[in-house]
Motif scaffolding. Structure first.
Motif, PDB file in Angstrom:
ATOM      1  N   GLU A 354       1.097  -1.458  -0.055  1.00 38.90           N
ATOM      2  CA  GLU A 354      -0.282   0.308  -0.099  1.00 38.90           C
ATOM      3  C   GLU A 354       1.184   1.856  -0.067  1.00 38.90           C
ATOM      4  O   GLU A 354       1.879   1.646   0.604  1.00 38.90           O
ATOM      5  CB  GLU A 354      -1.169   0.047   1.300  1.00 38.90           C
ATOM      6  N   VAL A 355       0.407   2.596  -1.039  1.00 38.58           N
ATOM      7  CA  VAL A 355       1.477   3.324  -0.646  1.00 38.58           C
ATOM      8  C   VAL A 355       0.178   4.889  -0.984  1.00 38.58           C
ATOM      9  O   VAL A 355      -1.465   4.143  -1.223  1.00 38.58           O
ATOM     10  CB  VAL A 355       1.374   3.586  -2.091  1.00 38.58           C
ATOM     11  N   ASP A 356       0.300   5.889  -0.027  1.00 47.99           N
ATOM     12  CA  ASP A 356      -0.651   6.398   1.051  1.00 47.99           C
ATOM     13  C   ASP A 356      -0.979   7.229  -0.319  1.00 47.99           C
ATOM     14  O   ASP A 356      -2.344   7.584  -0.944  1.00 47.99           O
ATOM     15  CB  ASP A 356      -0.383   7.539   2.184  1.00 47.99           C
ATOM     16  N   ALA A 357      -0.208   8.046  -0.930  1.00 48.65           N
ATOM     17  CA  ALA A 357      -0.866   8.925  -2.756  1.00 48.65           C
ATOM     18  C   ALA A 357      -0.569   8.462  -3.429  1.00 48.65           C
ATOM     19  O   ALA A 357       1.015   8.554  -3.543  1.00 48.65           O
ATOM     20  CB  ALA A 357      -0.821  10.304  -1.699  1.00 48.65           C
ATOM     21  N   ILE A 358      -1.172   8.721  -4.839  1.00 47.46           N
ATOM     22  CA  ILE A 358      -0.547   8.698  -5.774  1.00 47.46           C
ATOM     23  C   ILE A 358      -0.849   9.526  -6.222  1.00 47.46           C
ATOM     24  O   ILE A 358      -2.191   9.765  -6.961  1.00 47.46           O
ATOM     25  CB  ILE A 358      -0.962   6.935  -6.806  1.00 47.46           C
ATOM     26  N   ILE A 359      -0.893  10.648  -7.235  1.00 47.10           N
ATOM     27  CA  ILE A 359      -0.788  11.592  -7.802  1.00 47.10           C
ATOM     28  C   ILE A 359      -0.816  11.609  -9.190  1.00 47.10           C
ATOM     29  O   ILE A 359       0.443  11.663 -10.497  1.00 47.10           O
ATOM     30  CB  ILE A 359      -0.337  13.202  -7.704  1.00 47.10           C
TER      31      ILE A 359
END
Length: 433
Positions: A354-359
């Motif tokens: 899991e990675v908190d944020a993808i832009i």
């Protein structure tokens, strides 16, 4: 009224540039977002006249004749238009009749209409839509704004010092980004936040046909599961105070989901969708949205916390801090050129990564961000980012490009820096759009 931006009475917002651009591109612009986040002030700063739909006798008049709300010098602001949903179609038809004239009306709304059918057309091509949030740390002046998200996408980075300290950070999380509370203490701001929540559950939710107590219990459950993808079972158990092994009925689940939609419709709760990169099968991705509040102070208020209690409960502080970062990242990401209306996502797959944020930008370029309250957790965040990059790029024929950059955003730290593996470590109080 005039241009309040020039008068000094208005604190400039990141959304200002998008408002100005959309006024050049569309016949009308809608600014939506939670109550008290500054929509009306922003609209007034760009408008020349205003109709407050929900004030005095205006509501009854506009219900009888929606065109009444459109009268005034352009750009004319129609505040809280959603109280009379027919205003939307009236504006759309008036834009058509104006034959190519731009920037005629600015609509502001703190909720979406209860029934989608209350407006017959989306307004695509005629009404540009802008989402507004409470103020970010860069807008309130509590970020040094030395590291720009837009610049990182262009490969530009400059290190500089920034404020540090958990006490100050906990106070910022409790105070929130409400424009009228930026000069208050954290405790005073929390008093106002609790009053705000009371009005939401006593007035706003019932206006949508919901039950205030049910909505309050649901919001409290979301606060306890902040930044997660809680199951319907978890939420229903909290909302209806079910015994540990009891199963929610179909009626209870429908009622819970109905109230969740209300909380989203009034912009109290934000969804961050899951990201499916081109190289990965949707069947292997867990794309259920994660849920955050429009402002971290709302979570603190629902949990009955304050700045001192956060410092004594690092787990809760970490979740509240993540909500603060996601609020700011959402604003900064929407300000990027060449992005969709939902550029902020998260990553989670069936292997537990899991990675908190993808832009993600519209051209497919993307960046990955982990959120960690303390410096001690930076290494763990960096490992997740490196694992994500390795997993997505190990296939040379993959359609997923390499990330433009990867970063760990922290709560602590006196300066941003770049690690030897290329990952940036950026204190939130140095970040800006």
């Amino acid at each position: 009224m005039g241009q309040l931006l020039a008068s000094g009475a208005y604190r400039p917002r990141i959304a200002d540039a998008q408002i100005e651009r959309y006024l050049r591109l569309f016949g009308a612009v809608e600014i939506s977002g939670t109550k008290w986040c500054g929509k009306t002030w922003a609209a007034m700063a760009h408008g020349e006249s205003i109709t407050y739909v929900d004030r005095g006798a205006n509501l009854q008049i506009v219900q009888a004749d929606p065109a009444y709300a459109l009268a005034g010098e352009h750009p004319h602001v129609i505040d809280e238009w959603q109280r009379v949903p027919q205003v939307w179609d009236t504006v759309r038809h008036a834009v058509d009749d104006a034959v190519g004239t731009k920037g005629l009306w600015i609509l502001t709304g703190s909720s979406t209409p209860l029934n989608p059918g209350e407006r017959s057309h989306s307004g695509a091509g005629r009404i540009g839509r802008i989402r507004m949030s409470p103020m970010t740390l860069s807008e309130t002046g509590e970020s040094e704004a030395s590291v720009s998200l837009a610049a990182l996408f262009e490969g530009e980075f400059a290190a500089s010092q920034c404020p540090d300290g958990l006490v100050g950070l906990s106070e910022l999380a409790c105070r929130g980004g409400w424009p009228e509370a930026t000069f208050l203490s954290a405790d005073d701001a929390q008093t106002i936040v609790r009053e705000y929540l009371g009005l939401v559950f006593e007035e706003s939710v019932p206006r949508f046909g919901g039950d205030g107590l049910t909505a309050r219990r649901l919001a409290a459950s979301l606060a306890r599961n902040l930044g997660q993808s809680p199951t319907a079972k978890t939420l229903a158990a909290d909302v209806f105070a079910l015994p540990q092994d009891a199963k929610a009925t179909e009626t209870q689940l429908k009622d819970m989901y109905r109230h969740l939609e209300i909380l989203k419709n009034i912009y109290l709760v934000d969804e961050v969708p899951g990201w499916v990169p081109a190289a990965r099968s949707p069947l292997r991705m867990r794309t259920k949205p994660k849920l955050y509040f429009a402002d971290p102070s709302l979570a603190v208020g629902l949990l009955g916390g304050n700045s001192s209690s956060l410092l004594q409960d690092w787990q809760t502080f970490g979740l509240v801090f993540e909500n603060l970062v996601m609020r700011d990242l959402g604003v900064y990401a929407r300000a990027l050129p060449n992005v969709s209306d939902q550029p902020l996502k998260y990553y989670r797959d069936d292997a537990g990564l899991e990675v908190d944020a993808i832009i993600e930008r519209a051209d497919g370029s993307w960046a990955a961000i982990e959120v960690k309250l303390s410096q001690e957790k930076v290494e763990a965040g960096a490992k997740s980012l490196l694992r994500l990059r390795s997993k997505l790029l190990k296939d040379e024929l993959s359609r997923t490009p390499a990330p433009v950059f990867m970063a760990v955003i922290t709560g602590m730290g006196e300066a941003p820096y770049r690690r030897s593996d290329g990952i940036y470590v950026i204190p939130i109080r140095s970040l800006a759009a």
